[in-house]
Every structure is written in structure tokens, then in C-alpha cells.
Enzyme design. Structure first.
Site, PDB file in Angstrom:
ATOM      1  N   PRO A  62       0.818  -1.241   0.198  1.00 17.36           N
ATOM      2  CA  PRO A  62      -0.155   0.069   0.154  1.00 17.36           C
ATOM      3  C   PRO A  62       0.725   0.811   0.222  1.00 17.36           C
ATOM      4  CG  PRO A  62      -0.331  -1.058   2.480  1.00 17.36           C
ATOM      5  CD  PRO A  62       0.734  -1.938   1.157  1.00 17.36           C
ATOM      6  N   ASP A 116       5.885   2.047   1.782  1.00 13.41           N
ATOM      7  CA  ASP A 116       5.003   1.231   1.618  1.00 13.41           C
ATOM      8  C   ASP A 116       4.569   1.329   3.099  1.00 13.41           C
ATOM      9  OD1 ASP A 116       3.659  -1.439   2.526  1.00 13.41           O
ATOM     10  OD2 ASP A 116       5.463  -2.388   1.802  1.00 13.41           O
ATOM     11  N   HIS A 117       3.408   1.396   3.440  1.00 13.52           N
ATOM     12  CA  HIS A 117       2.785   2.133   4.564  1.00 13.52           C
ATOM     13  C   HIS A 117       2.770   0.831   5.584  1.00 13.52           C
ATOM     14  CE1 HIS A 117       0.649   4.547   7.025  1.00 13.52           C
ATOM     15  NE2 HIS A 117      -0.215   5.070   5.580  1.00 13.52           N
ATOM     16  N   ARG A 118       2.398  -0.829   4.954  1.00 14.01           N
ATOM     17  CA  ARG A 118       2.611  -1.516   5.899  1.00 14.01           C
ATOM     18  C   ARG A 118       3.468  -1.986   7.129  1.00 14.01           C
ATOM     19  NH1 ARG A 118       3.249  -6.618   2.257  1.00 14.01           N
ATOM     20  NH2 ARG A 118       4.959  -4.890   1.331  1.00 14.01           N
TER      21      ARG A 118
END
Length: 386
Positions: free
Chosen positions: A185, A358-360
Site C-alpha cells: 500500500p 510501503d504503509h505496512r
């Protein structure tokens, strides 16, 4: 005894290869360690070194043609040796494979073509062969809308002047970036950096260096990126389903445009290298990337990527993360802009950057601290040299 040389798997993702150049011709003597051919994989062009001795008796793939991994590439044996049975056997095996694939595709098809009276009338009036149309009706029956859809496709094809088959590299890029975009994401942070002091530093350095040693803005940016990652180790990470991977090395990938797509050579342990070392390594790897002489191990194990389009006059842009990296920095042109200094409007040199994350694994606060650290280095760059 003759030995079959198969198309080798020269990278972990290689499914097929293209023979760019044969270094030997039929009848030539070959020895262990000789470079038999140059083969283009999905990543780079590599020299194919053989490990047998003998005479090159047969070439199975012409220059410019591609074939699948493990398919017959060449046959090496003794002078005058009869290899017709080997070639015949290989062709039979290949034909069996093709027949099997065709059978699997066509096992549910019938010879008869089902078509509605209206669709048949339309096809005849328009001169369309129904053998070229796949029906969408019951039991594969060709109906009115199939004729109309075929007409639209044919109409578009009439405007196509040229078609180029996708290269192995382009296929790999498409697969990799699609996976990254729809798995990680993405979010984006935008920032502007005043480059006045960096411009001055670069000028002072290049005045003291030879023409071959001259430092580019990209060299200074890569060095700064690495030093900022050292201060912000929680940016130098990768995601997997079980845990966060914190990398002990800072390896900076540099996106390089080549004829068929994009290659990302890696500057390993960039934080431990001097500015001159980084500059020389970048020049060397960019040159070999464009001539497809870069080796697989030189484009692996990056932990962070930089994509710089400033030399093309691009002001700002966003990039797709080069997984398994968790972020990528997009660098635009340095442009003159009005800026406010000490409550006065002055002309300054501004560079826009975009950090894709990467928002993870990387939250906005962590990424913001990294940008703050990078901006501080670039706007007061004397510490870049240490």
C-alpha cells in the site's frame, strides 16, 4: 560423444532467453571456459561460458531468436560425428510438447462452428471470416454482438502501424511493478529542498578534480540518501508476512533507463564509501547497464532505491516501490524559484522530491523524519564529505 547444450537459466526469474550473438560458428573448436554466446535474459545480457570441449556441430537458435530455458541451444561433439538422431529426437520431443499444448487448448472444441442466422448474414455482408471469431453465445455460438466486437477490434488494428513483441526485460518489469503496486500500500510524501549550498559545494569540488572525476548532483544525492538512512535505520527495512527485516547494509539501487526498460544497479554499503568512490561506481555501472554488461549480482539486494529524472527536466513525479525495498525516492530537476529568506523574496534553486513508502512497514512520522534528515544534509552539505 555428442553433448546437448541447453538454454541455461541465468537468473532466478528467467523463463526464456534471446541469443544476441554467437561467438562461435558450426565447425569451430570449443574448449571449456570459452564464451559460446551472449544471451539476453529478463534482467541483462550475459556471456554464456561452456564447460565442455569439442567441435560445435549444431546451432539450435539463430541470433535474435528466443527460446525457453532447457530447450536445445547447441550440440558439441567430435569432428564428423553423426548427430542427426539427436536433432530428430529433439524435434520429436518438441513436437510432442506442442501437440500436447494444442490438445489441451482444443480438447473441448468441436469442428462445427455454431452461428446465429443474423450473425451469419452480417459476416457474409461484411466479408468477415467466422473462423476468426470466438462465439459468446450458448455452446460457443457466434451471435450478433460477436460480429460487432470483432469489427471494432479490426477497426482499431487498422490504425496500428507497428507491433513490437515484449522483451524478456519488459515482461519482468511489468510483472514486478504490478506485484509491487498492488501488494504494497503506497503513500507519498512531497518536499522541496533549497540546493544553493549544494550547488556551491559541487562547483568547489569539481574545480579541484579532473574531468573524469567530476561529481554529479546525483552522486551527492546518493551519498546523502545513504547517510540519512544510517541515521534513520527504521527506513532501511523490508516486509515479509512473519517479521520486519532490518538490514545491516545500506545498499542503494539507482534506476537507470535502458533501451528495453529499466535496470537498477546497486551501490552496496554506500554509507561506508567516499563521494569519489560512489561517483566512480555509478559511472561504471550505469555505462555497463546501458550496454547490457551488468552482472546479476550487481542488480540484487538493494535496500532503498533512488529514481532521478532531473536531467530530463522533470520537476516532480512519483515512483513505484522496487520491492522488497519499502521505499523509493523520486528526484526532480533543480529549478530557479522565488523563495523567502529573512523576510525578503530572493531567487533560489529548488529541487522537489517525492518519497514513496510501503504503509505496512513505514508510517508517515518515520518517513517525515527521514525527509527532514535528508533535507538538512542537502541544505547544509559540508558533512556529506565526512
Amino acid at each position: 560423444m555428442a553433448e546437448i547444450i541447453s538454454m541455461p537459466q541465468l537468473s532466478d526469474t528467467m523463463e526464456e532467453g534471446t541469443v544476441i550473438k554467437w561467438n562461435k560458428k558450426i565447425g569451430d573448436e570449443v574448449s571449456e571456459g570459452d564464451i559460446l554466446a551472449e544471451i539476453e535474459t529478463d534482467k541483462a545480457t550475459q556471456d554464456f561460458e561452456i564447460d565442455v570441449n569439442g567441435i560445435l556441430l549444431f546451432i539450435g537458435v539463430k541470433e535474435g531468436e528466443k527460446t525457453r530455458v532447457n530447450d536445445i541451444l547447441a550440440i558439441i561433439g567430435e569432428k564428423g560425428e553423426d548427430i542427426s538422431h539427436i536433432i530428430s529426437k529433439s524435434k520429436k520431443q518438441e513436437q510432442k510438447k506442442i501437440n500436447k499444448e494444442v490438445k489441451e487448448i482444443n480438447k473441448d472444441n468441436k469442428d462445427r462452428i455454431y452461428i446465429s442466422p443474423l450473425a451469419k448474414k452480417m459476416a457474409i455482408s461484411k466479408g468477415i471470416s467466422i473462423h476468426n471469431i470466438k462465439g459468446s453465445g450458448e455452446y460457443g455460438r457466434i451471435i450478433k454482438k460477436d460480429i460487432e466486437s470483432y469489427e471494432k477490434i479490426k477497426f482499431k488494428e487498422d490504425f496500428v502501424n507497428k507491433k513490437n513483441a515484449h522483451s524478456s526485460m519488459r515482461k519482468r518489469i511489468a510483472k514486478h511493478l504490478t506485484f509491487s503496486k498492488f501488494t504494497a500500500p503506497h503513500y507519498y510524501l512531497f518536499s522541496e529542498i533549497c540546493m544553493d549550498k549544494l550547488i556551491e559545494l559541487r562547483k568547489n569540488l569539481n574545480d579541484k578534480l579532473s574531468l573524469e572525476e567530476r561529481i554529479s548532483f546525483n552522486d551527492l544525492i546518493i551519498k546523502s540518501v545513504a547517510q540519512s538512512l544510517k541515521k534513520n535505520s527504521n527506513m532501511n527495512v523490508s516486509w515479509n508476512e512473519e517479521e520486519v527485516l532490518f538490514h545491516s547494509s545500506i545498499n542503494i539501487g539507482i534506476a537507470v533507463a535502458v533501451k528495453d526498460g529499466l535496470i537498477v544497479p546497486v551501490i552496496k554499503n554506500a554509507d561506508k564509501k567516499s563521494l569519489l568512490q560512489i561517483s566512480k561506481e555509478i559511472k561504471n555501472k550505469v555505462l555497463r547497464s546501458k550496454s547490457k554488461k551488468i552482472q546479476p549480482e550487481e542488480i540484487e539486494n538493494s535496500t532503498f532505491t533512488v529514481s532521478n529524472l532531473g536531467m530530463y527536466g522533470i520537476e516532480s513525479f512519483t515512483s513505484i516501490i522496487n520491492t522488497p525495498n519499502s521505499s523509493i525516492l523520486s528526484v526532480g530537476s533543480i529549478m530557479e524559484r522565488p523563495i523567502i529568506k529573512n523576510s525578503k523574496i530572493e531567487i533560489g534553486n529548488i529541487m522537489k522530491i517525492t518519497l514513496s513508502c510501503d504503509h505496512r512497514i513505514i508510517d508517515g512520522a518515520i518517513a517525515s523524519l527521514y525527509i527532514h534528515s535528508l533535507r538538512k544534509l542537502l541544505e547544509d552539505p559540508i558533512t556529506i564529505l565526512f
